[in-house]
Design a protein around this motif. Structure first.
Motif, PDB file in Angstrom:
ATOM      1  N   GLN A  25       0.835  -1.211   0.000  1.00  0.00           N
ATOM      2  CA  GLN A  25       0.000   0.000   0.000  1.00  0.00           C
ATOM      3  C   GLN A  25       0.867   1.257   0.000  1.00  0.00           C
ATOM      4  O   GLN A  25       0.563   2.228  -0.695  1.00  0.00           O
ATOM      5  N   TRP A  26       1.943   1.237   0.768  1.00  0.00           N
ATOM      6  CA  TRP A  26       2.865   2.375   0.836  1.00  0.00           C
ATOM      7  C   TRP A  26       3.501   2.630  -0.530  1.00  0.00           C
ATOM      8  O   TRP A  26       3.591   3.774  -0.979  1.00  0.00           O
ATOM      9  N   ARG A  27       3.917   1.559  -1.219  1.00  0.00           N
ATOM     10  CA  ARG A  27       4.517   1.701  -2.552  1.00  0.00           C
ATOM     11  C   ARG A  27       3.501   2.270  -3.543  1.00  0.00           C
ATOM     12  O   ARG A  27       3.845   3.066  -4.401  1.00  0.00           O
ATOM     13  N   ARG A  28       2.248   1.845  -3.416  1.00  0.00           N
ATOM     14  CA  ARG A  28       1.212   2.371  -4.309  1.00  0.00           C
ATOM     15  C   ARG A  28       0.967   3.846  -4.026  1.00  0.00           C
ATOM     16  O   ARG A  28       0.830   4.654  -4.947  1.00  0.00           O
ATOM     17  N   ASP A  29       0.911   4.214  -2.754  1.00  0.00           N
ATOM     18  CA  ASP A  29       0.708   5.613  -2.387  1.00  0.00           C
ATOM     19  C   ASP A  29       1.824   6.505  -2.916  1.00  0.00           C
ATOM     20  O   ASP A  29       1.599   7.675  -3.229  1.00  0.00           O
ATOM     21  N   GLN A  30       3.024   5.941  -3.016  1.00  0.00           N
ATOM     22  CA  GLN A  30       4.161   6.684  -3.552  1.00  0.00           C
ATOM     23  C   GLN A  30       4.168   6.716  -5.078  1.00  0.00           C
ATOM     24  O   GLN A  30       4.961   7.434  -5.674  1.00  0.00           O
ATOM     25  N   GLY A  31       3.323   5.921  -5.704  1.00  0.00           N
ATOM     26  CA  GLY A  31       3.274   5.850  -7.149  1.00  0.00           C
ATOM     27  C   GLY A  31       4.364   4.975  -7.744  1.00  0.00           C
ATOM     28  O   GLY A  31       4.681   5.081  -8.926  1.00  0.00           O
ATOM     29  N   ARG A  32       4.928   4.086  -6.932  1.00  0.00           N
ATOM     30  CA  ARG A  32       6.034   3.240  -7.398  1.00  0.00           C
ATOM     31  C   ARG A  32       5.568   1.919  -7.994  1.00  0.00           C
ATOM     32  O   ARG A  32       6.368   1.202  -8.588  1.00  0.00           O
ATOM     33  N   ILE A  33       4.283   1.591  -7.836  1.00  0.00           N
ATOM     34  CA  ILE A  33       3.722   0.404  -8.491  1.00  0.00           C
ATOM     35  C   ILE A  33       2.397   0.797  -9.125  1.00  0.00           C
ATOM     36  O   ILE A  33       1.703   1.700  -8.653  1.00  0.00           O
ATOM     37  N   ASP A  34       2.059   0.098 -10.205  1.00  0.00           N
ATOM     38  CA  ASP A  34       0.814   0.430 -10.898  1.00  0.00           C
ATOM     39  C   ASP A  34      -0.375  -0.295 -10.269  1.00  0.00           C
ATOM     40  O   ASP A  34      -0.225  -1.168  -9.413  1.00  0.00           O
ATOM     41  N   THR A  35      -1.543   0.073 -10.693  1.00  0.00           N
ATOM     42  CA  THR A  35      -2.778  -0.457 -10.122  1.00  0.00           C
ATOM     43  C   THR A  35      -2.914  -1.955 -10.330  1.00  0.00           C
ATOM     44  O   THR A  35      -3.357  -2.669  -9.437  1.00  0.00           O
ATOM     45  N   MET A  36      -2.510  -2.451 -11.494  1.00  0.00           N
ATOM     46  CA  MET A  36      -2.635  -3.877 -11.772  1.00  0.00           C
ATOM     47  C   MET A  36      -1.761  -4.705 -10.820  1.00  0.00           C
ATOM     48  O   MET A  36      -2.216  -5.699 -10.265  1.00  0.00           O
ATOM     49  N   PHE A  37      -0.519  -4.268 -10.617  1.00  0.00           N
ATOM     50  CA  PHE A  37       0.369  -4.962  -9.681  1.00  0.00           C
ATOM     51  C   PHE A  37      -0.207  -4.910  -8.274  1.00  0.00           C
ATOM     52  O   PHE A  37      -0.227  -5.905  -7.559  1.00  0.00           O
ATOM     53  N   TYR A  38      -0.676  -3.735  -7.878  1.00  0.00           N
ATOM     54  CA  TYR A  38      -1.254  -3.552  -6.543  1.00  0.00           C
ATOM     55  C   TYR A  38      -2.441  -4.482  -6.326  1.00  0.00           C
ATOM     56  O   TYR A  38      -2.513  -5.180  -5.308  1.00  0.00           O
ATOM     57  N   ASP A  39      -3.373  -4.502  -7.272  1.00  0.00           N
ATOM     58  CA  ASP A  39      -4.575  -5.334  -7.135  1.00  0.00           C
ATOM     59  C   ASP A  39      -4.211  -6.816  -7.010  1.00  0.00           C
ATOM     60  O   ASP A  39      -4.779  -7.532  -6.185  1.00  0.00           O
ATOM     61  N   LYS A  40      -3.281  -7.274  -7.834  1.00  0.00           N
ATOM     62  CA  LYS A  40      -2.869  -8.677  -7.787  1.00  0.00           C
ATOM     63  C   LYS A  40      -2.224  -9.000  -6.437  1.00  0.00           C
ATOM     64  O   LYS A  40      -2.554 -10.007  -5.806  1.00  0.00           O
ATOM     65  N   ALA A  41      -1.325  -8.149  -5.989  1.00  0.00           N
ATOM     66  CA  ALA A  41      -0.624  -8.389  -4.726  1.00  0.00           C
ATOM     67  C   ALA A  41      -1.598  -8.418  -3.551  1.00  0.00           C
ATOM     68  O   ALA A  41      -1.556  -9.337  -2.724  1.00  0.00           O
ATOM     69  N   ILE A  42      -2.471  -7.440  -3.469  1.00  0.00           N
ATOM     70  CA  ILE A  42      -3.425  -7.361  -2.355  1.00  0.00           C
ATOM     71  C   ILE A  42      -4.380  -8.549  -2.379  1.00  0.00           C
ATOM     72  O   ILE A  42      -4.700  -9.124  -1.333  1.00  0.00           O
TER      73      ILE A  42
END
Length: 80
Positions: free
Chosen positions: A54-71
């Motif tokens: 979540q922290w990496r996503r908030d920083q914009g270091r990962i895209d939404t697709m990666f975030y959704d898959k990981a979570i």
């Protein structure tokens, strides 16, 4: 709740060596005995990993697709 590092790393799109480095650097709570991420004793805390993603996503270091898959994979293991 902890899980084998090599198991969750591949599921969320990280290489185990990269995740082991994150554990070693203190970014994620876990343990990598003998600096071997493939060891059955290497583990990572799922809550810590979820916060890190979540922290990496908030920083914009990962895209939404990666975030959704990981979570999705992390939450699947947290519900067990």
């Amino acid at each position: 709740m902890k899980i084998a590092l090599h198991h969750i790393a591949y599921q969320i799109g990280y290489h185990p060596n990269e995740m082991a480095r994150l554990v070693h650097d203190g970014e994620i709570t876990g343990e990598v005995p003998g600096n071997n991420p493939q060891s059955k004793d290497a583990w990572v805390d799922l809550h810590s990993l979820r916060n890190f993603i979540q922290w990496r996503r908030d920083q914009g270091r990962i895209d939404t697709m990666f975030y959704d898959k990981a979570i999705r994979h992390i939450d699947k293991h947290l519900r067990r």
